[in-house]
Write an enzyme that holds these catalytic residues in place. Structure first.
Site, mmCIF file in Angstrom:
data_model
loop_
_atom_site.group_PDB
_atom_site.id
_atom_site.type_symbol
_atom_site.label_atom_id
_atom_site.label_comp_id
_atom_site.label_asym_id
_atom_site.label_seq_id
_atom_site.Cartn_x
_atom_site.Cartn_y
_atom_site.Cartn_z
ATOM 1 N N LYS A 35 0.847 -1.198 0.000
ATOM 2 C CA LYS A 35 0.000 0.000 0.000
ATOM 3 C C LYS A 35 0.882 1.248 0.000
ATOM 4 O O LYS A 35 2.090 1.176 0.226
ATOM 5 C CB LYS A 35 -0.925 -0.001 1.213
ATOM 6 C CG LYS A 35 -0.216 0.060 2.557
ATOM 7 C CD LYS A 35 -1.206 0.041 3.709
ATOM 8 C CE LYS A 35 -0.474 0.086 5.045
ATOM 9 N NZ LYS A 35 -1.411 0.136 6.183
ATOM 10 N N TYR A 253 17.536 29.127 9.440
ATOM 11 C CA TYR A 253 16.333 29.856 9.853
ATOM 12 C C TYR A 253 16.142 29.791 11.365
ATOM 13 O O TYR A 253 16.336 28.752 11.995
ATOM 14 C CB TYR A 253 15.095 29.275 9.167
ATOM 15 C CG TYR A 253 15.007 29.586 7.696
ATOM 16 C CD1 TYR A 253 14.858 30.888 7.252
ATOM 17 C CD2 TYR A 253 15.064 28.562 6.750
ATOM 18 C CE1 TYR A 253 14.770 31.176 5.898
ATOM 19 C CE2 TYR A 253 14.968 28.836 5.401
ATOM 20 C CZ TYR A 253 14.830 30.147 4.980
ATOM 21 O OH TYR A 253 14.746 30.420 3.638
#
Length: 356
Positions: A35, A253
């Site tokens: 899956k 950042y």
């Protein structure tokens, strides 16, 4: 390929992991779970490496049809069954085994026009409370299904919420035993964790998923370190820049990392837009030129930064392993507060993938 980030899939490792499962559950047949596009590995890339499986289990009808068109003639199990009644002609055409977990599915199957009966996996809710019939309803549903012309062989199915724990299947197994009392039918209960650690749950079919791709169902690589399981996916890149920081300089950042002394920092061409976890903190393990070191600072969209102190020889073009054979995906996931499943499935489409 200009940007150096690359995912490599080791198909021999995939085939090896299937054999590890076979040895763990020698009396059971195997549904190889593919899956989510084979857990992010690409079902079209990997299914042939699993060709010795007894069947494939998945969710998407399109992926089931792809396997049939590629030549797979063995069983295919749709783990959540059909989502709409108008899908049943395709289930019939491509001979798909369907899970049944709801009354509406039974009604749709009863009213469908099929060329031949479909094999059914009757889902028992053993305590996870997602899909399935409560134990006290299973006998009635079983009898109802046996009376339907569109129903072929019926297998009892359930799923465990905590099979990675030593006592994790005791209560669910009791509920399943209650539900199945007096019913003579094959059973499919065991996920990856139960396949490896709970042989009493193997029965007729096991359903391994994450272990096929070389990660631990518990999220801790040490739990499978001696099992013979090998990582399938390796994510690599290179250093594209080097910065020399002075004491007090920050990186990235938010200025989340501050150098305590002079320090060389490598900039790696990989970021969260490639599927690397944005929440990976300073200290997440990474391999630079074959040497374990750590990330520093925030993960950017396209780049991350690493401490080059343990590998002073590293420079522009030095190879980096984000996860794979040396840096286990479970290690990166644990540092980031998630699981290896998510990292595999999150590999971005912009990352080139090669198989070896």
């Amino acid at each position: 390929m200009s940007r150096p980030v690359l995912a490599t899939l080791d198909l021999q490792a995939l085939a090896n992991n299937l054999q590890v499962v076979r040895r763990a559950a020698p009396s059971a047949k195997i549904w190889s779970v593919v899956k989510a596009n084979a857990y992010g590995h690409g079902i079209d890339r990997v299914w042939r490496a699993l060709h010795t499986t007894d069947g494939f289990a998945m969710l998407n009808l399109e992926e089931a049809i792809l396997l049939r068109e590629r030549g797979w003639k063995g069983p295919i199990l749709m783990l959540e069954g059909f989502f709409h009644a108008d899908e049943l002609p395709l289930f019939d055409k491509y001979r798909l085994t369907t899970s049944l977990h709801s009354n509406w599915q039974i009604n749709a199957l009863q009213n469908a026009r099929l060329q031949a009966p479909l094999d059914i996996y009757l889902k028992i809710n053993s305590g996870m409370n997602r899909l399935g019939f409560l134990p006290e309803r299973v006998h009635g549903v079983w009898q109802q299904l046996r009376g339907l012309a569109n129903v072929g062989e019926i297998t009892l199915m359930s799923h465990f919420a905590a099979a990675e724990h030593p006592q994790g299947i005791i209560a669910p197994m009791a509920r399943i035993a209650q539900a199945a009392e007096g019913i003579a039918a094959p059973r499919s209960l065991a996920n990856s964790a139960a396949t490896l650690w709970h042989p009493e749950a193997h029965y007729d079919w096991v359903r391994p998923g994450i272990v096929l791709y070389g990660a631990s169902p518990s999220g801790d690589w040490q739990d499978v370190a001696t099992s013979g399981i090998r990582p399938v996916m390796t994510l690599n890149s290179e250093i594209i820049a080097v910065q020399t920081l002075k004491a007090g300089d920050t990186v990235g950042y938010g200025a989340r990392y501050r150098a305590g002394s002079e320090q060389r920092i490598g900039v790696v061409a990989c970021g969260y837009a490639d599927g690397y976890p944005r929440l990976a903190p300073t200290g997440t393990p990474i391999l630079v030129d074959g040497i374990r070191t750590t990330t520093v600072g925030a993960i950017s969209m396209d780049m991350l930064t690493v401490d080059l102190t343990p590998c002073p020889q590293a420079g522009i073009g030095t190879p980096v392993e984000l996860w794979g054979k040396a840096i286990k995906i479970d290690e990166v996931a644990a540092a980031s507060g998630t699981v290896g499943y998510e990292l595999m499935c999150a590999l971005a489409p912009r990352v080139p993938v090669v198989t070896v």
